[in-house]
Design an enzyme around this catalytic site. Structure first.
Site, short mmCIF file in Angstrom:
data_model
loop_
_atom_site.label_atom_id
_atom_site.label_comp_id
_atom_site.label_asym_id
_atom_site.label_seq_id
_atom_site.Cartn_x
_atom_site.Cartn_y
_atom_site.Cartn_z
N GLU A 50 -1.24 8.93 -4.29
CA GLU A 50 -1.45 9.26 -2.64
C GLU A 50 -0.44 8.40 -1.82
OE1 GLU A 50 -5.50 8.80 -1.85
OE2 GLU A 50 -6.27 10.54 -2.98
N GLU B 89 -7.59 14.35 -8.91
CA GLU B 89 -8.73 14.04 -8.39
C GLU B 89 -9.38 15.11 -7.63
OE1 GLU B 89 -8.47 10.66 -5.72
OE2 GLU B 89 -7.29 9.74 -6.51
#
Length: 504
Positions: free
Chosen positions: A177, A296
């Site tokens: 991320e 995720e």
């Protein structure tokens, strides 16, 4: 079961092949966060703990799920993690301030311990490297430590730590991320693209056989999406195999019809990333197809307010411990159906996470372990969703929700296991009031009969499981029957269904 029913139809044929299902779409995730490790998989004082301190009851539940790959050690955690802290004699390892989640990391569990645990539960490991505070050097050294047989500094260091054989980690994530402002060492897309390219280049020199995952946007809600994917892949396309996707959904407005329609957004997300990858492929005149790692995904919203009360700088506090209800399980089933329908491009996926932290498995410190509601669709897909994904032609009544129009009540994915002569139909009825009468055309599967119809249903969408009582669990009393090449069934309102057929 409702006394009324609308009608839907599915056509299935062996010729409607999407792709072979990569079993790694049933992966999961363990991060050094909350009680995922300390109090989750690892608790030396627990009655079931093994010689290394890992809980036996948790290992058994993970084995039941058949998790093929587990992402580790983060997550946001990895962007500030020095992997060297987690190897060597445990008593000599430093305790560190862990900045991503503002806890203390004791480093009692590190690379070698986790590798051993993963092997015992039958999982491969998807290892993430720190591209937040570190970079090329730390990544290549960790790879050498894990994968090189012997005769070099880091491989011999591993051997001196008691692990003679290399871990042979095949799949590696290049950071996590990195567009997120919450991320330690946040990068611009150009900064990340250059760093990821150089890191990948060095890692492939150490071990040419690894697979690499380029970091995608943190979610569809990021202002960087999908420009981030286009810019970063412009740098990394030739040296990586996957791009990552992350997405979580919640029901804060308590609008269940809208919540269960979130897979419409998921489908759009997947299509957008595929389009972006194919744009870069065309731009580079490349013959390589970029695959997707949805590493995720889950429902996540229940725990947000409770986490604000946690004192910082403790070890293994209860963070992100969502207590999942029945409707959450239905949406998790919808996620899995979407992944199967995109089996040609989605090759890995990791339910985030596996134990205690937004997880299908919950534990008490020193006490019991149990299955949350979302455990079951995940279990069913992992058990029966292996083979060739077929494209079902679905004709379903539709509804309009707050954020979506023309939402089909019936969602379905189909997997054909030719070797075992088994056909599995996964079906989600998201109608909250009515059952669905479904006719399924399986005339291309002559001689097949229904051997099981698993149903997950409950009258209360908000019903939860606890350590003391499993309120939401599946049964095999579904009513599917096959006659003259057609399966007929009534799917209960708001239900997850797994219809299994085998050749007689």
């Amino acid at each position: 079961m409702s006394s009324t029913a609308q009608k839907a139809r599915i056509v299935i044929d062996k010729a409607f092949k999407i792709a072979e299902v990569d079993k790694r779409i049933y992966g999961s995730f363990i991060e050094h966060l909350g009680r995922a490790v300390y109090g989750g998989i690892y608790e030396p004082s627990h009655a079931t703990a093994d010689s290394l301190g890992f809980r036996g009851d948790v290992k058994e539940l993970v084995r039941q799920l058949g998790v093929p790959i587990i992402r580790y050690p983060g997550g946001n955690f990895v962007s500030g993690y020095d992997w060297e802290d987690g190897v060597g004699p445990v008593e000599l390892r430093p305790k560190r301030l862990e900045l991503a989640w503002r806890t203390v990391e004791p480093n009692e569990v590190g690379t070698n311990e986790f590798m051993r645990w993963a092997k015992e539960v039958g999982s491969e490991v998807m290892m993430a490297v720190n591209l937040g505070t570190r970079g090329v050097d730390a990544a290549r050294n960790l790879l050498e430590y894990c994968n090189h047989p012997s005769g070099s500094y880091y491989s011999d260091l591993r051997r001196s730590h008691g692990y003679e054989a290399p871990h042979k980690v095949k799949t590696w994530c290049l950071g996590n991320e990195m567009d997120g402002p919450w991320q330690i060492g946040q990068k611009t897309p150009v900064e990340y693209g250059r760093l990821a390219y150089e890191t990948a280049k060095a890692m492939r020199l150490v071990d040419p056989d690894i697979e690499l995952v380029s970091c995608g946007s943190s979610s569809t809600g990021m202002p960087t999406f999908p420009e981030w994917e286009a810019v970063t892949l412009d740098h990394t396309y030739d040296v990586v195999d996957f791009v990552s996707l992350h997405q979580y959904y919640g029901n804060r407005d308590n609008d269940s019809a809208n919540f269960l329609a979130r897979t419409m957004d998921l489908e759009h997300f997947i299509h957008t990333v595929i389009s972006t990858c194919d744009y870069i492929k065309a731009k580079k005149r490349s013959k390589k197809t970029m695959y997707l790692s949805f590493d995720e995904w889950n429902v996540w919203y229940h725990s947000n307010q409770a986490d604000a009360k946690i004192e910082p700088w403790s070890v293994g506090p209860p963070q992100l411990e969502d207590v999942y209800n029945f409707e959450d399980a239905l949406l998790v089933g919808g996620f899995l159906i979407s992944f199967l329908r995109h089996a040609d491009r989605v090759k890995m996926a990791c339910l985030a996470q596996l134990v205690n932290v937004i997880a299908p498995i919950m534990t008490e410190n020193g006490g019991r372990a149990w299955k949350q509601t979302i455990f079951y669709p995940y279990l069913h897909a992992s058990m029966y969703g292996r083979g060739t994904s077929l494209q079902p032609i679905v004709d379903s009544p539709k509804y309009d929700a707050q954020d979506y129009t023309d939402v089909p009540y019936l969602e379905s994915a189909v997997v054909y296991n030719e070797e075992d002569e088994e056909l599995t139909v996964f079906a989600l009825n998201r109608h909250l009031q009515d059952a669905l009468d479904v006719e399924c055309d399986v005339r291309g599967f002559e001689g097949y009969r229904v051997v099981e119809h698993i149903v997950l249903e409950h009258d209360d969408l908000k019903a939860v499981n606890t350590a003391a009582e499993e309120n939401v669990k599946p049964h095999s009393r579904g009513n599917a029957e096959c006659k003259d090449g057609f399966v007929h069934t009534r799917l209960a309102k708001a239900s997850w269904n797994v219809i299994r057929l085998k050749r007689a």
